[in-house]
Write an enzyme that holds these catalytic residues in place. Structure first.
Site, short mmCIF file in Angstrom:
data_model
loop_
_atom_site.label_atom_id
_atom_site.label_comp_id
_atom_site.label_asym_id
_atom_site.label_seq_id
_atom_site.Cartn_x
_atom_site.Cartn_y
_atom_site.Cartn_z
N TYR A 1 68.31 63.24 7.28
CA TYR A 1 68.11 64.42 8.13
C TYR A 1 68.33 65.68 7.30
CZ TYR A 1 67.36 63.14 13.00
OH TYR A 1 66.80 62.76 14.17
N GLU B 1 67.63 69.26 8.57
CA GLU B 1 67.31 70.49 9.30
C GLU B 1 67.70 71.72 8.50
OE1 GLU B 1 68.47 67.83 10.85
OE2 GLU B 1 67.98 67.86 13.01
N ASP C 1 42.29 77.90 9.03
CA ASP C 1 42.76 76.51 9.03
C ASP C 1 41.80 75.74 8.13
OD1 ASP C 1 43.23 73.87 9.48
OD2 ASP C 1 43.14 73.97 11.66
N THR D 1 46.20 70.62 6.54
CA THR D 1 46.85 69.32 6.53
C THR D 1 46.84 68.82 5.08
OG1 THR D 1 44.76 68.31 7.18
CG2 THR D 1 46.40 68.68 8.91
N LYS E 1 43.90 64.96 4.08
CA LYS E 1 42.43 64.82 4.10
C LYS E 1 41.91 64.92 2.65
CE LYS E 1 41.93 66.44 8.85
NZ LYS E 1 43.09 67.18 9.38
N ARG F 1 50.28 62.07 5.62
CA ARG F 1 50.05 62.87 6.83
C ARG F 1 51.03 64.03 6.78
NH1 ARG F 1 45.97 59.78 9.46
NH2 ARG F 1 46.13 61.47 10.95
N1 DSN Z 1 41.46 64.53 13.56
C1 DSN Z 1 41.05 65.45 12.52
C2 DSN Z 1 39.63 65.29 12.15
O1 DSN Z 1 39.19 64.17 12.16
O2 DSN Z 1 38.94 66.24 11.84
C3 DSN Z 1 41.36 66.84 12.83
O3 DSN Z 1 42.56 66.94 13.48
#
Ligand code: DSN
Length: 426
Positions: free
Chosen positions: A61, A63, A208, A235, A238, A244
């Site tokens: 943890y 925080e 974003d 994110t 990707k 993640r």
């Molecule tokens: N789920 C993602 C996507 O596939 O684009 C975006 O959150």
């Protein structure tokens, strides 16, 4: 005990003690190994990231932020979080990075909750035109909390953003924040135009870049940090190939507001195994070879799109400038996106059904599918494989109810995949 031995022993323990979950894991490994992954938001992370995700950092943890935590024992968690933040700043040219968001939706919510009051007006891209649920879709909590004005791409401009219309909308509604970014828009953005419009109406700017974070890091797509955007969110799993997770990049002046919005405003303890994975990922993205990867992702996407279109497929906006393409299955083959997704699943090619601009069909039976090249490129596939892949996709969609054709294509896909190992799998 060395690390390799520990990983093997952990796996043996799982097999011995939870056969059900072990079997599901083995099945998923087989699925990933035998099939081609074309969901544009997915990728194969680095073995080093898998190592830290499954490490003892998961026990901790933490925080707070480095040097200011609410629990003891932070000697090593502080190292990984400081490292992740400084690598993120360097990679994107940002003044501050928060690396604690658990994933994309809380990442974007943390920005809105930091900077907006309920009822404030925000401009965001319409979901069917490529925006994201968290950019004001009415079904999301954030969609309900603020007064979202949605802009669209313009069919008469080849599906690009019509900045004159966007400017008129901004002048009419005087938003407090202009959000750009997408999850199914196959082009780059003109961030200078967004920024100029936002400046004209006194709005803050947020991009974003979750889908294209890796492509920006690799220097092959425009970087909104270079245009003075107030908030850039991405994110990490990707095109960046990480675990993640999410990151918020911002200017020094917003550091305090963003950090306190993430914790204690929205989240509790950060997942430190994930933060360690983000640190490793950003280190990899700083290596020169990551630029080659980003270039290959784009080259593969262009090749796949060109081969699909040459075979009669109709792509939204007529092609791609990034890693993804949206194929209008109704217009191309007279089938909806669900039938297309299921047929491709049958041949071990994974994609996702996708709404297209102003889709007359519902989201679970939309008109299109979305395809992307980050994962296949990670596996080492190149232009020759994209050509073959396009042929298989066209055959499958044209003959979606012919079992013999599907069986033949599946065999060919799986044979190709056997020559391209999945990172992290033996
Ligand atoms: N789920 C993602 C996507 O596939 O684009 C975006 O959150």
């Amino acid at each position: 005990m060395n690390t390799e031995y520990a990983a093997t022993r952990n796996r043996d323990l799982l097999a011995e003690n939870d056969a059900e979950i072990h079997a599901a894991l083995a099945g998923e490994e087989r699925r990933q190994r035998l099939g081609i992954e074309l969901i544009p938001s997915e990728n194969y992370t680095y073995p080093e990231v898998l190592a830290v995700l499954g490490s003892v950092f998961t026990n901790k943890y933490s925080e707070g932020y480095p040097g200011r935590r609410y629990y003891g024992g932070q000697e090593f968690t502080d190292v990984i979080e400081r490292t992740a933040r400084s690598r993120a700043r360097k990679l994107f040219g940002a003044e501050h990075a928060n690396v604690q968001p658990l994933s994309g939706a809380p990442m974007n919510a943390a920005v809105y909750l930091a900077m907006l009051e309920p009822g404030d007006t925000v401009l965001g891209m319409d979901l069917s035109h490529g925006g994201h649920l968290t950019h004001g879709a009415p079904v999301s909590h954030m969609g309900k909390l603020y007064n979202w004005i949605r802009y669209k791409s313009d069919p008469s401009a080849g599906g690009r953003i019509d900045f004159d219309a966007l400017r008129a909308t901004a002048i009419e509604h005087r938003p407090k924040l202009v959000v750009c970014g997408y999850s199914s828009y196959p082009r780059d953005y003109d961030y200078a135009e967004f920024k100029a419009i936002a400046d004209e109406v006194g709005a803050m700017t947020m991009a974003d870049v979750s889908h294209i974070g890796g492509l920006i890091a690799g220097g092959v797509m425009s970087n909104p940090c270079d245009y003075g955007f107030d908030f850039v969110t991405t994110t990490t799993h990707k095109s960046l190939r990480g675990p993640r997770g999410g990151m918020i990049l911002t200017k020094k002046e917003f550091r305090r507001a963003i950090d306190s919005s993430v914790f204690p405003g929205l989240q509790g303890g950060p997942h430190m195994n994930q933060v360690a994975g983000v640190a490793v990922t950003l280190g990899k993205a700083l290596e020169p070879s990551f630029k080659d990867y980003a270039q290959a992702v784009l080259a593969n996407a262009r090749a796949l799109a060109a081969a699909l279109m040459a075979g009669g497929a109709k792509l939204v906006t007529g092609g791609t400038d990034n890693h993804m393409m949206v194929l209008d299955c109704v217009a191309s083959f007279g089938i909806d996106g669900r039938v297309a997704e299921e047929a491709l699943d049958e041949v071990s090619i994974t994609c996702n059904k996708q709404i297209i601009p102003d889709d007359p069909n519902p989201p679970l039976r939309p008109s299109g599918i979305r395809l992307g090249t980050p994962a296949a490129t990670t596996r080492g596939m190149g232009l020759g494989e994209m050509e073959r892949l396009a042929g298989w996709i066209l055959r499958t969609l044209q003959s979606h109810d012919d079992e013999r054709t599907l069986a033949r294509v599946k065999g060919e896909v799986e044979e190709l995949c056997s020559g391209f190992p999945v990172p992290g799998l033996p």
